[in-house]
Design a protein around this motif. Sequence first.
Motif, PDB file in Angstrom:
ATOM      1  N   ASP A   1       7.385 -29.193  27.893  1.00  0.00           N
ATOM      2  CA  ASP A   1       7.012 -30.387  27.136  1.00  0.00           C
ATOM      3  C   ASP A   1       6.399 -30.036  25.781  1.00  0.00           C
ATOM      4  N   ILE A   2       5.574 -28.993  25.760  1.00  0.00           N
ATOM      5  CA  ILE A   2       4.946 -28.566  24.504  1.00  0.00           C
ATOM      6  C   ILE A   2       5.999 -28.128  23.494  1.00  0.00           C
ATOM      7  N   VAL A   3       6.939 -27.310  23.942  1.00  0.00           N
ATOM      8  CA  VAL A   3       7.974 -26.805  23.036  1.00  0.00           C
ATOM      9  C   VAL A   3       8.920 -27.922  22.606  1.00  0.00           C
ATOM     10  N   ASP A   4       9.306 -28.788  23.523  1.00  0.00           N
ATOM     11  CA  ASP A   4      10.189 -29.908  23.166  1.00  0.00           C
ATOM     12  C   ASP A   4       9.541 -30.796  22.103  1.00  0.00           C
TER      13      ASP A   4
ATOM     14  N   ALA B   1       7.226 -29.870  19.960  1.00  0.00           N
ATOM     15  CA  ALA B   1       7.147 -29.107  18.707  1.00  0.00           C
ATOM     16  C   ALA B   1       8.497 -29.089  17.985  1.00  0.00           C
ATOM     17  N   LYS B   2       9.587 -29.033  18.742  1.00  0.00           N
ATOM     18  CA  LYS B   2      10.922 -29.070  18.142  1.00  0.00           C
ATOM     19  C   LYS B   2      11.187 -30.414  17.480  1.00  0.00           C
ATOM     20  N   LYS B   3      10.815 -31.486  18.136  1.00  0.00           N
ATOM     21  CA  LYS B   3      11.020 -32.822  17.575  1.00  0.00           C
ATOM     22  C   LYS B   3      10.211 -33.015  16.294  1.00  0.00           C
ATOM     23  N   GLU B   4       9.050 -32.407  16.246  1.00  0.00           N
ATOM     24  CA  GLU B   4       8.177 -32.541  15.078  1.00  0.00           C
ATOM     25  C   GLU B   4       8.475 -31.511  14.005  1.00  0.00           C
ATOM     26  N   GLY B   5       9.436 -30.611  14.258  1.00  0.00           N
ATOM     27  CA  GLY B   5       9.839 -29.620  13.267  1.00  0.00           C
ATOM     28  C   GLY B   5       8.904 -28.440  13.135  1.00  0.00           C
ATOM     29  N   ARG B   6       7.997 -28.255  14.086  1.00  0.00           N
ATOM     30  CA  ARG B   6       7.061 -27.131  14.006  1.00  0.00           C
ATOM     31  C   ARG B   6       7.670 -25.829  14.493  1.00  0.00           C
ATOM     32  N   VAL B   7       8.746 -25.916  15.275  1.00  0.00           N
ATOM     33  CA  VAL B   7       9.517 -24.741  15.675  1.00  0.00           C
ATOM     34  C   VAL B   7      10.996 -25.079  15.522  1.00  0.00           C
ATOM     35  N   GLN B   8      11.819 -24.065  15.403  1.00  0.00           N
ATOM     36  CA  GLN B   8      13.246 -24.302  15.212  1.00  0.00           C
ATOM     37  C   GLN B   8      13.870 -24.940  16.450  1.00  0.00           C
ATOM     38  N   ALA B   9      14.910 -25.731  16.233  1.00  0.00           N
ATOM     39  CA  ALA B   9      15.555 -26.468  17.315  1.00  0.00           C
ATOM     40  C   ALA B   9      16.161 -25.553  18.370  1.00  0.00           C
ATOM     41  N   ASP B  10      16.569 -24.348  17.959  1.00  0.00           N
ATOM     42  CA  ASP B  10      17.188 -23.412  18.902  1.00  0.00           C
ATOM     43  C   ASP B  10      16.219 -22.328  19.378  1.00  0.00           C
ATOM     44  N   ALA B  11      14.927 -22.542  19.165  1.00  0.00           N
ATOM     45  CA  ALA B  11      13.931 -21.543  19.551  1.00  0.00           C
ATOM     46  C   ALA B  11      13.905 -21.352  21.066  1.00  0.00           C
ATOM     47  N   LYS B  12      13.753 -20.114  21.492  1.00  0.00           N
ATOM     48  CA  LYS B  12      13.691 -19.812  22.927  1.00  0.00           C
ATOM     49  C   LYS B  12      12.341 -20.223  23.494  1.00  0.00           C
ATOM     50  N   MET B  13      12.343 -20.480  24.783  1.00  0.00           N
ATOM     51  CA  MET B  13      11.080 -20.751  25.461  1.00  0.00           C
ATOM     52  C   MET B  13      10.418 -19.419  25.769  1.00  0.00           C
ATOM     53  N   ASP B  14       9.477 -19.020  24.947  1.00  0.00           N
ATOM     54  CA  ASP B  14       8.764 -17.777  25.199  1.00  0.00           C
ATOM     55  C   ASP B  14       7.356 -17.862  24.621  1.00  0.00           C
TER      56      ASP B  14
ATOM     57  N   GLN C   1       3.144 -20.122  20.892  1.00  0.00           N
ATOM     58  CA  GLN C   1       2.076 -19.909  19.911  1.00  0.00           C
ATOM     59  C   GLN C   1       2.377 -20.647  18.613  1.00  0.00           C
ATOM     60  N   LYS C   2       3.635 -20.650  18.207  1.00  0.00           N
ATOM     61  CA  LYS C   2       4.020 -21.407  17.013  1.00  0.00           C
ATOM     62  C   LYS C   2       3.822 -22.904  17.213  1.00  0.00           C
ATOM     63  N   ALA C   3       3.919 -23.318  18.477  1.00  0.00           N
ATOM     64  CA  ALA C   3       3.720 -24.732  18.799  1.00  0.00           C
ATOM     65  C   ALA C   3       2.242 -25.095  18.891  1.00  0.00           C
ATOM     66  N   GLY C   4       1.372 -24.109  18.697  1.00  0.00           N
ATOM     67  CA  GLY C   4      -0.064 -24.375  18.648  1.00  0.00           C
ATOM     68  C   GLY C   4      -0.842 -23.960  19.875  1.00  0.00           C
ATOM     69  N   VAL C   5      -0.210 -23.229  20.788  1.00  0.00           N
ATOM     70  CA  VAL C   5      -0.894 -22.795  22.012  1.00  0.00           C
ATOM     71  C   VAL C   5      -1.605 -21.468  21.764  1.00  0.00           C
ATOM     72  N   ALA C   6      -2.818 -21.353  22.261  1.00  0.00           N
ATOM     73  CA  ALA C   6      -3.582 -20.123  22.111  1.00  0.00           C
ATOM     74  C   ALA C   6      -2.856 -18.970  22.808  1.00  0.00           C
ATOM     75  N   PRO C   7      -2.993 -17.738  22.294  1.00  0.00           N
ATOM     76  CA  PRO C   7      -2.242 -16.592  22.825  1.00  0.00           C
ATOM     77  C   PRO C   7      -2.341 -16.409  24.341  1.00  0.00           C
ATOM     78  N   ALA C   8      -3.545 -16.442  24.896  1.00  0.00           N
ATOM     79  CA  ALA C   8      -3.702 -16.224  26.340  1.00  0.00           C
ATOM     80  C   ALA C   8      -3.011 -17.324  27.141  1.00  0.00           C
ATOM     81  N   GLU C   9      -3.167 -18.562  26.700  1.00  0.00           N
ATOM     82  CA  GLU C   9      -2.529 -19.688  27.385  1.00  0.00           C
ATOM     83  C   GLU C   9      -1.014 -19.621  27.232  1.00  0.00           C
ATOM     84  N   ALA C  10      -0.548 -19.195  26.041  1.00  0.00           N
ATOM     85  CA  ALA C  10       0.892 -19.078  25.797  1.00  0.00           C
ATOM     86  C   ALA C  10       1.517 -18.054  26.731  1.00  0.00           C
ATOM     87  N   LYS C  11       0.830 -16.964  26.949  1.00  0.00           N
ATOM     88  CA  LYS C  11       1.334 -15.926  27.852  1.00  0.00           C
ATOM     89  C   LYS C  11       1.434 -16.464  29.278  1.00  0.00           C
TER      90      LYS C  11
END
Length: 445
Positions: free
Chosen positions: A306-309, A311-324, A329-339
């Motif tokens: 949901d976070i990545v989807d 972020a894609k709609k809002e243009g904060r990450v590329q539409a074809d970005a992988k879920m990783d 982190q680019k979507a605004g999640v802290a590093p530890a939580e992103a991992k």
Amino acid sequence: MIKSKKALLLLLGVTAVISFAFAFRIFPSKTNSVHNHPQGSEITCDPEAPVCVMKTIFGLEEGPLTRPTMVLPDEARASIQSGLSWLAKAQSPDGGWGAGTHYRQEVRDPHAVQTDPATTAFVTLSLLRTGNTLAEGVYSDALKKGTLYLLKAVESWSENQPRLTTLDGTQPQQKLGQNIDAILTVQYFTNFLKIHARHPMHDRVKAALDKCVKRIEKEQDADGGWKGGGWAPVLQSALADNALEAAKEAGITVDSAVLERSKNYQKGNFDTATKSAITGKAAGVMLYSFSSTSRASAKEARKAKDIVDKAKKEGRVQADAKMDEVTLQKAGVAPAEAKKLSTAYMINESTKTSAMSEDVMAGFGSNGGEEFISYLMTGESVIMQGGNEWKQWYTTMMKKLLAIQKADGSWEGHHCITSPVFCTAACLLILSINNDMKIEIPGKG
């Protein structure tokens, strides 16, 4: 008589609003039992009272679930009706249901065994999911008696009594762990509170739920699993994880450290490097490991998606970005939580797919209560991810379950948990699994 054009227009407007509300089930329906739907209609749950048994789907923070649509086949509805009728007849005078002992697995008569909390909780869960409440439904009275049975068990649970029941060696305990009575009771009580938010028994149930949670937390092992794990410890641990998470979402105070250790334990049963199950704590059965790990990681996986989807709609990450981890982190999640979230997503995707493969679904080689629970956890994990992937899973499971249902409406196991009561409740939970879906009202969200 309507005395003015203005009054007439007002009356028509109010009528239209009420009609719209009932058409889209904004108001609670009085015919939400599977028995009350016309032939070929789509069975859904009340939007004010959806039920997700093994772990509530209402804990998803990132917006509402998209409701997959599916008309429940007539044969599935007939199967559910037959199973419910059999379960109602299997209820004991004390209000409970029993699975019998591990040492007398050949005893299949539900009235020839002692009642136990785990089996009773599992049956009441199936009654709740299939449209029964304490106020409505064909089996409302049976549900009320079962609820009172569980309340009595919890309220009389003394500090010097280690388990919720003094019974020892029941089929659920032997195969799913010594704490399974309290764990499944938590599952039922959390769902009871969602359905009966203003019922006179609400506070009593909430107090009993809080008591069970505290006792379950004390039984956690240092590795994050649960003591007395039974034949396949990973199953008890997955059910405990789901129970505590659901209780937290129901407003019960749950120790965050206990939940964190539990999540790490479940993730430890999957090798992220080889993308394979570690079956040492699953009795060597891949199905048990895959299904429990998939179920325990489902909420975090959905949150990541949901976070990545978004972020894609809002243009904060590329539409074809992988879920990783990097994308999160680019979507605004802290590093530890992103991992943590990216790991959960990867585990969930791998285990969910593997759990539906033919060789894994074979389980122990024949059907037992453990297989049915594993199928249930897999199905709920698939549903929690949204989309229509669950339809394929449901079609496969429906054919499998209908082919082995007995003429009297019950199911039974052929190894370990053989109890027809326990197995019938599990199969009803699977067949009515689409009642877990949160309904979105058009124009809302």
